[in-house]
Design a protein around this motif. Sequence first.
Motif, mmCIF file in Angstrom:
data_model
loop_
_atom_site.group_PDB
_atom_site.id
_atom_site.type_symbol
_atom_site.label_atom_id
_atom_site.label_comp_id
_atom_site.label_asym_id
_atom_site.label_seq_id
_atom_site.Cartn_x
_atom_site.Cartn_y
_atom_site.Cartn_z
ATOM 1 N N GLU A 177 0.762 -1.051 0.019
ATOM 2 C CA GLU A 177 -0.071 0.083 0.075
ATOM 3 C C GLU A 177 0.905 1.197 -0.010
ATOM 4 O OE1 GLU A 177 -2.997 2.186 2.755
ATOM 5 O OE2 GLU A 177 -2.637 0.169 3.447
ATOM 6 N N VAL A 178 1.849 1.190 0.783
ATOM 7 C CA VAL A 178 3.077 2.390 1.145
ATOM 8 C C VAL A 178 3.652 2.562 -0.322
ATOM 9 C CG1 VAL A 178 4.780 3.264 2.181
ATOM 10 C CG2 VAL A 178 2.990 2.168 3.389
ATOM 11 N N VAL A 179 4.000 1.743 -0.875
ATOM 12 C CA VAL A 179 4.868 1.444 -2.259
ATOM 13 C C VAL A 179 3.985 2.084 -3.152
ATOM 14 C CG1 VAL A 179 5.935 0.254 -4.031
ATOM 15 C CG2 VAL A 179 6.468 -0.122 -1.669
ATOM 16 N N ASN A 182 3.203 5.896 -3.322
ATOM 17 C CA ASN A 182 4.284 6.522 -3.525
ATOM 18 C C ASN A 182 4.756 6.416 -5.140
ATOM 19 O OD1 ASN A 182 5.780 8.116 -0.923
ATOM 20 N ND2 ASN A 182 4.856 6.164 -0.339
ATOM 21 N N VAL A 183 4.922 5.293 -5.389
ATOM 22 C CA VAL A 183 5.000 5.179 -6.994
ATOM 23 C C VAL A 183 3.839 5.806 -7.895
ATOM 24 C CG1 VAL A 183 4.935 3.413 -8.848
ATOM 25 C CG2 VAL A 183 6.246 2.759 -6.811
ATOM 26 N N TRP A 206 15.504 6.264 -8.214
ATOM 27 C CA TRP A 206 16.249 7.030 -7.156
ATOM 28 C C TRP A 206 14.973 7.927 -6.632
ATOM 29 C CZ3 TRP A 206 16.701 12.538 -6.319
ATOM 30 C CH2 TRP A 206 17.256 12.784 -5.333
ATOM 31 N N SER A 207 14.152 8.635 -7.550
ATOM 32 C CA SER A 207 13.033 9.399 -6.954
ATOM 33 C C SER A 207 12.022 8.611 -6.238
ATOM 34 C CB SER A 207 12.280 10.169 -8.211
ATOM 35 O OG SER A 207 13.049 10.707 -8.806
ATOM 36 N N ILE A 208 11.795 7.511 -6.669
ATOM 37 C CA ILE A 208 10.874 6.694 -5.812
ATOM 38 C C ILE A 208 11.529 6.340 -4.516
ATOM 39 C CG2 ILE A 208 9.676 4.238 -5.608
ATOM 40 C CD1 ILE A 208 9.646 4.303 -8.771
ATOM 41 N N ASN A 214 11.130 9.517 2.655
ATOM 42 C CA ASN A 214 10.581 10.716 3.233
ATOM 43 C C ASN A 214 9.178 10.275 3.551
ATOM 44 O OD1 ASN A 214 12.975 12.197 3.079
ATOM 45 N ND2 ASN A 214 12.233 12.804 0.636
ATOM 46 N N ASP A 215 8.666 9.340 3.548
ATOM 47 C CA ASP A 215 7.128 8.935 3.852
ATOM 48 C C ASP A 215 7.141 8.972 5.286
ATOM 49 O OD1 ASP A 215 4.696 6.961 4.183
ATOM 50 O OD2 ASP A 215 4.618 7.532 2.308
#
Length: 378
Positions: A177-179, A182-183, A206-208, A214-215
């Motif tokens: 869910e978190v991945v 953010n993706v 790298w951005s992911i 930072n989440d």
Amino acid sequence: MLTAIKDFFYRHRRKFITTGLVLGSGLFLIKIIQYKLREFQERQAKEIAERFKRMQHFESTERTCNQTIVGLSPTVSEKALKDLSTSEVLEKLRANPDNKLDLWEELKVLAFSRIVTLVYASSMLAVTLKTQINLLGGYLYKDTVGQDDKQITLDIQTTYLSMIQYFMGEGLDRLMEVVRRNVTVVMQRYNLKQQLTLADAETLFWSIQMSLNNDEQSLTKNIARYTLPQEVNRSDILSRMYDETLDVLESAEVVDVCLSNVTNGFSLIVDKLAEYYAEAEPIPPPSTSKSSLNVDALSNINQIKISLAKLIPIVNGLTSKTLGDLLGSGASSSNGSNGLNGLELLRGSDMMSSLVSRFMQSEKLKTLGVNVYETFCQ
């Protein structure tokens, strides 16, 4: 004659007494030194024997740990790939529907979420089991050398190690869910027609990674919230082991190991993508110069560009066990071109196995295991 000898001893009696005391003291000191030396040698031999026994026990613990990580990784991989399956979207795309653009956007998020999930999940699995099994190994070693009753029963061992089952279910669900969230945010910056070099693809990953770091539910700063249950029914010894495990998993050393693993994992993915970028470059004519050795072709890999629409199925293929159902699809991208072109480049690969293998070779992860074992075997 006898009188003269008697007089001689009488006159030098103090010297004889002093000499006797000195010789006696010297012999006494020699005896003490010999005793202390034997004591030191025996103690040293005992320490060497204990160190060797502990080393053998640690090596056995490490083998068990590595076998457990390898044994459980397919279960984690299968759940992640099933829950983030792209099969349904691909089937719809083959029919070339009117909403193909929306389907491609969904495929874009799913493909990258799958591979990112495997990177973080394999790291969490390796780090958590490395901590648990070495902590348990330390306790078991103390039981083998201690004189008291055994603290760690078979029931305690089973209950303690079974805590990782939480990660196979609810923990992995929370991770995905978190991945995916953010993706989705990161991939909104990229459109399907966008041309990406290998360096651009690396920047994307790298951005992911930065977004996930930072989440507020960081996947590296407190992995215990994903890999271990928050509440367990436990005895005093099990409660202590659980709390000690949490302390280790929340330590700065573990955070550093997790960050290193994730970075290495994305580096592995970029290395695999580099193979496809290299194959996308037209083969140059044979060179007459032996010194050339296609150096130009290698140096030009960063000049090669692949559209995101063509990169998506390549990324998706890196996590696919069977690629036959992906090949030959007639689905079209938003610009009318066949977005699944280039799938013939895909080769089967067990990404989870590759990631776990790389992580287990990491010196930082090995050092973590040593430190945990040494701490809890004392």
